[in-house]
Design a protein around this motif. Sequence first.
Motif, PDB file in Angstrom:
ATOM      1  N   MET A  62       0.757  -1.254  -0.038  1.00  0.00           N
ATOM      2  CA  MET A  62       0.043  -0.050   0.074  1.00  0.00           C
ATOM      3  C   MET A  62       1.061   1.244  -0.042  1.00  0.00           C
ATOM      4  SD  MET A  62      -2.998  -1.372  -0.162  1.00  0.00           S
ATOM      5  CE  MET A  62      -4.172   0.019   0.413  1.00  0.00           C
ATOM      6  N   VAL A  63       2.046   1.209   0.172  1.00  0.00           N
ATOM      7  CA  VAL A  63       2.994   2.357   0.251  1.00  0.00           C
ATOM      8  C   VAL A  63       3.100   2.993  -1.109  1.00  0.00           C
ATOM      9  CG1 VAL A  63       5.473   3.162   0.804  1.00  0.00           C
ATOM     10  CG2 VAL A  63       4.473   1.201   2.396  1.00  0.00           C
ATOM     11  N   PRO A  64       2.703   4.188  -0.890  1.00  0.00           N
ATOM     12  CA  PRO A  64       2.942   5.163  -2.271  1.00  0.00           C
ATOM     13  C   PRO A  64       4.553   5.549  -2.641  1.00  0.00           C
ATOM     14  CG  PRO A  64       2.297   6.627  -0.736  1.00  0.00           C
ATOM     15  CD  PRO A  64       2.485   5.150  -0.065  1.00  0.00           C
ATOM     16  N   PHE A  65       4.455   6.131  -3.760  1.00  0.00           N
ATOM     17  CA  PHE A  65       5.770   6.662  -4.312  1.00  0.00           C
ATOM     18  C   PHE A  65       5.641   8.128  -4.082  1.00  0.00           C
ATOM     19  CE2 PHE A  65       5.522   2.666  -6.740  1.00  0.00           C
ATOM     20  CZ  PHE A  65       6.890   2.236  -6.662  1.00  0.00           C
ATOM     21  N   CYS A  66       6.943   8.993  -4.135  1.00  0.00           N
ATOM     22  CA  CYS A  66       7.171  10.255  -4.152  1.00  0.00           C
ATOM     23  C   CYS A  66       8.093  10.770  -4.996  1.00  0.00           C
ATOM     24  CB  CYS A  66       7.328  10.668  -2.716  1.00  0.00           C
ATOM     25  SG  CYS A  66       8.718  10.578  -2.084  1.00  0.00           S
ATOM     26  N   ASP A  67       8.310  11.834  -5.250  1.00  0.00           N
ATOM     27  CA  ASP A  67       9.273  12.294  -5.966  1.00  0.00           C
ATOM     28  C   ASP A  67      10.031  13.230  -4.822  1.00  0.00           C
ATOM     29  OD1 ASP A  67       8.859  11.632  -8.605  1.00  0.00           O
ATOM     30  OD2 ASP A  67       7.255  13.363  -9.027  1.00  0.00           O
ATOM     31  N   ILE A  68      11.642  13.102  -5.001  1.00  0.00           N
ATOM     32  CA  ILE A  68      12.469  13.765  -4.243  1.00  0.00           C
ATOM     33  C   ILE A  68      13.605  13.790  -4.668  1.00  0.00           C
ATOM     34  CG2 ILE A  68      13.103  11.178  -3.161  1.00  0.00           C
ATOM     35  CD1 ILE A  68      13.868  12.725  -0.465  1.00  0.00           C
ATOM     36  N   ASP A  69      14.409  14.865  -4.669  1.00  0.00           N
ATOM     37  CA  ASP A  69      15.855  15.254  -5.070  1.00  0.00           C
ATOM     38  C   ASP A  69      16.752  14.225  -4.866  1.00  0.00           C
ATOM     39  OD1 ASP A  69      14.666  17.417  -6.452  1.00  0.00           O
ATOM     40  OD2 ASP A  69      15.544  18.977  -4.940  1.00  0.00           O
ATOM     41  N   GLU A  70      17.663  13.568  -5.487  1.00  0.00           N
ATOM     42  CA  GLU A  70      18.567  12.505  -5.400  1.00  0.00           C
ATOM     43  C   GLU A  70      19.529  12.839  -4.020  1.00  0.00           C
ATOM     44  OE1 GLU A  70      19.250   8.641  -6.471  1.00  0.00           O
ATOM     45  OE2 GLU A  70      17.842  10.176  -7.396  1.00  0.00           O
ATOM     46  N   GLU A  71      19.936  14.202  -4.201  1.00  0.00           N
ATOM     47  CA  GLU A  71      20.870  14.518  -2.915  1.00  0.00           C
ATOM     48  C   GLU A  71      19.982  14.219  -1.506  1.00  0.00           C
ATOM     49  OE1 GLU A  71      19.596  18.356  -4.643  1.00  0.00           O
ATOM     50  OE2 GLU A  71      20.156  16.420  -5.465  1.00  0.00           O
ATOM     51  N   GLU A  72      18.854  14.321  -1.531  1.00  0.00           N
ATOM     52  CA  GLU A  72      18.088  14.442  -0.084  1.00  0.00           C
ATOM     53  C   GLU A  72      17.766  13.075   0.039  1.00  0.00           C
ATOM     54  OE1 GLU A  72      15.655  17.909   0.943  1.00  0.00           O
ATOM     55  OE2 GLU A  72      14.834  17.650  -1.104  1.00  0.00           O
ATOM     56  N   ILE A  73      17.746  12.081  -0.799  1.00  0.00           N
ATOM     57  CA  ILE A  73      17.444  10.783  -0.098  1.00  0.00           C
ATOM     58  C   ILE A  73      18.211  10.210   0.906  1.00  0.00           C
ATOM     59  CG2 ILE A  73      17.553   8.271  -1.047  1.00  0.00           C
ATOM     60  CD1 ILE A  73      16.429   9.248  -3.850  1.00  0.00           C
ATOM     61  N   PRO A  74      19.424  10.513   0.827  1.00  0.00           N
ATOM     62  CA  PRO A  74      20.211   9.703   2.206  1.00  0.00           C
ATOM     63  C   PRO A  74      19.650  10.377   3.433  1.00  0.00           C
ATOM     64  CG  PRO A  74      21.802  10.308   0.481  1.00  0.00           C
ATOM     65  CD  PRO A  74      20.442  11.002  -0.094  1.00  0.00           C
ATOM     66  N   ILE A  75      19.277  11.539   3.510  1.00  0.00           N
ATOM     67  CA  ILE A  75      18.931  11.953   4.676  1.00  0.00           C
ATOM     68  C   ILE A  75      17.532  11.290   5.247  1.00  0.00           C
ATOM     69  CG2 ILE A  75      17.993  14.019   5.927  1.00  0.00           C
ATOM     70  CD1 ILE A  75      19.164  15.772   3.617  1.00  0.00           C
ATOM     71  N   TYR A  76      16.470  10.849   4.481  1.00  0.00           N
ATOM     72  CA  TYR A  76      15.237  10.141   4.908  1.00  0.00           C
ATOM     73  C   TYR A  76      15.466   8.735   4.719  1.00  0.00           C
ATOM     74  CZ  TYR A  76      14.412  15.272   4.734  1.00  0.00           C
ATOM     75  OH  TYR A  76      14.177  16.503   4.904  1.00  0.00           O
ATOM     76  N   LEU A  77      16.410   8.089   4.056  1.00  0.00           N
ATOM     77  CA  LEU A  77      16.226   6.743   3.781  1.00  0.00           C
ATOM     78  C   LEU A  77      16.206   5.904   4.867  1.00  0.00           C
ATOM     79  CD1 LEU A  77      16.845   5.171   1.316  1.00  0.00           C
ATOM     80  CD2 LEU A  77      19.279   4.811   1.780  1.00  0.00           C
ATOM     81  N   LEU A  78      15.289   4.941   4.958  1.00  0.00           N
ATOM     82  CA  LEU A  78      15.087   4.004   5.956  1.00  0.00           C
ATOM     83  C   LEU A  78      16.079   2.927   6.072  1.00  0.00           C
ATOM     84  CD1 LEU A  78      11.243   3.710   6.269  1.00  0.00           C
ATOM     85  CD2 LEU A  78      12.527   4.595   7.843  1.00  0.00           C
ATOM     86  N   GLN A  79      16.350   2.664   7.386  1.00  0.00           N
ATOM     87  CA  GLN A  79      17.428   1.528   7.371  1.00  0.00           C
ATOM     88  C   GLN A  79      16.969   0.431   8.535  1.00  0.00           C
ATOM     89  OE1 GLN A  79      21.370   2.853   8.468  1.00  0.00           O
ATOM     90  NE2 GLN A  79      21.585   3.951   6.689  1.00  0.00           N
ATOM     91  N   LYS A  80      17.443  -0.910   8.184  1.00  0.00           N
ATOM     92  CA  LYS A  80      16.850  -1.798   9.491  1.00  0.00           C
ATOM     93  C   LYS A  80      17.318  -1.093  11.018  1.00  0.00           C
ATOM     94  CE  LYS A  80      17.786  -6.665  10.602  1.00  0.00           C
ATOM     95  NZ  LYS A  80      17.788  -6.512  12.082  1.00  0.00           N
ATOM     96  N   ASP A  81      16.468  -1.552  11.699  1.00  0.00           N
ATOM     97  CA  ASP A  81      16.512  -0.940  13.211  1.00  0.00           C
ATOM     98  C   ASP A  81      16.105   0.493  13.433  1.00  0.00           C
ATOM     99  OD1 ASP A  81      17.122  -3.751  13.940  1.00  0.00           O
ATOM    100  OD2 ASP A  81      19.057  -3.520  13.778  1.00  0.00           O
TER     101      ASP A  81
END
Length: 484
Positions: A360-379
């Motif tokens: 059910m999770v949707p997509f979104c548009d985001i600038d490439e350089e901002e992805i590392p700030i919000y990227l989900l990781q295990k734990d």
Amino acid sequence: MTPQELKNSILQLAIQGKLVEQRPEEGTAEELYQQIQAKKQRLVKGGKLKREKPLPEIAEDEVPFEIPGNWKWVHLFEIGHTQTGNTPSKSHPEYIGEDIPFITPGDIFCGCISYNNQALSNLGKTVARTCNSNSILQVCIGGSIGKAAVTNQEVAFNQQINSISPIYCNSQYIYSVIISHYFTAKMKKVAGGTATPIINRGLWDKLLIPLPPLAEQKRIVAKIEELLPYIDRYEQAWSRLEAFNKRFPSDMQKSLLQMAIQGTLVEQKPEEGTAEDLYQQIQVEKRRLVKEGKIKKEKPLPEIAEDEVPFEIPESWKWCRWGDLSNTIQYGYNASAQISGRIKMVRISDIQDGNVQWDMVPFCDIDEEEIPIYLLQKDDILFARTGGTVGKSYLVKDVPEESIYAGYLIRTRYSENLCPEYMKAFMESQLYWTQLRNGTIATAQPNCNGKTLAKMVLPLPPLAEQKRIVAKLEKLLPLCERLK
């Protein structure tokens, strides 16, 4: 056995002739029946009753259960005068008054009648249907079909109610019959399974009731009245037990979590070191990450005051602030949900029962350089900061697709020297929720910010003990869920 099942059982014993003994000197139901018929004939001759068409004899296969030999199966209308109510026309305000109560189904509750809601004038009484004191009113339509009461005064009643005025019978005994499970189930069966079940008087009249001699009727009623206080006490005890049973799994879960964060769920082992040593390791690691530019340097949090400590913990533990243990407390990314896009974006609504509904999770548009700030990781732990789910948390156990998280969530990431499941257990505890409530801004959309989370105090055990606490919780908490 529920209180209602107990009442049903007692009433069934009563109408089967098993609640009191039979006494030959009290005569037979046949003799009583003949007296009733003679009285009805006199009332017909006097014009007070309409002549009724005789019904065929009750066949053997119609009899629902055995009754004593001195009892008799009869049709309901044979032992009294029955009626269906009506409602005087509302276009005649002169029919409304205070001379006789006008009863509707809503006025009948738990075997009692409220006489004060509506009333008719004497003129209204002449166009209404009325019954005398000691008559029985029973609802014959809708969701409350079957509920009944004995009236203690003359009343008028509407077309959703049938009445019987017994002749030479004890009204309370007849009432006991028609509120029994046997009779009400028969009513509903005859009424049919429509959206609005209804049983007309012709069908109601023909329902069978077991008739004992009059003296035995009175003894049955006396025995029921003797048992009622015990049934009431049983109902109170049963209700308390039901409430306890409903609370118990949740209370047990809260107790286990409290024991976990208080250091009483597992024993302490000196060889596992101290939380102070662990805390210092975490601070060294945070300073290194700041130096390497991987996390931002934060303003130091205030020392934990004595009045902030809610309970004692083991000597090897340490009271800490969440912000001193976490590497980052980061707000999510604000973007519109899309069917397709650069990357998936987890929202509050995508987290159900402790799991992300990834399909059910949707997509979104985001600038490439901002992805590392919000990227989900295990734990990672996600924390809802607004709305009806404020404070709810989710421990990320896997990320099947590259994903970030939405703006109404906060992500907290912390040292690898901490057990993520222990941190999550703290976020289920009463201590966490108490601090959250104290720090939540009460608005139409309640919200809580990262500063509140950072300032929260939590009890920190050594790492090895954290893991043993989690292992114990993983064994015990599923038992609470099964109890639910």
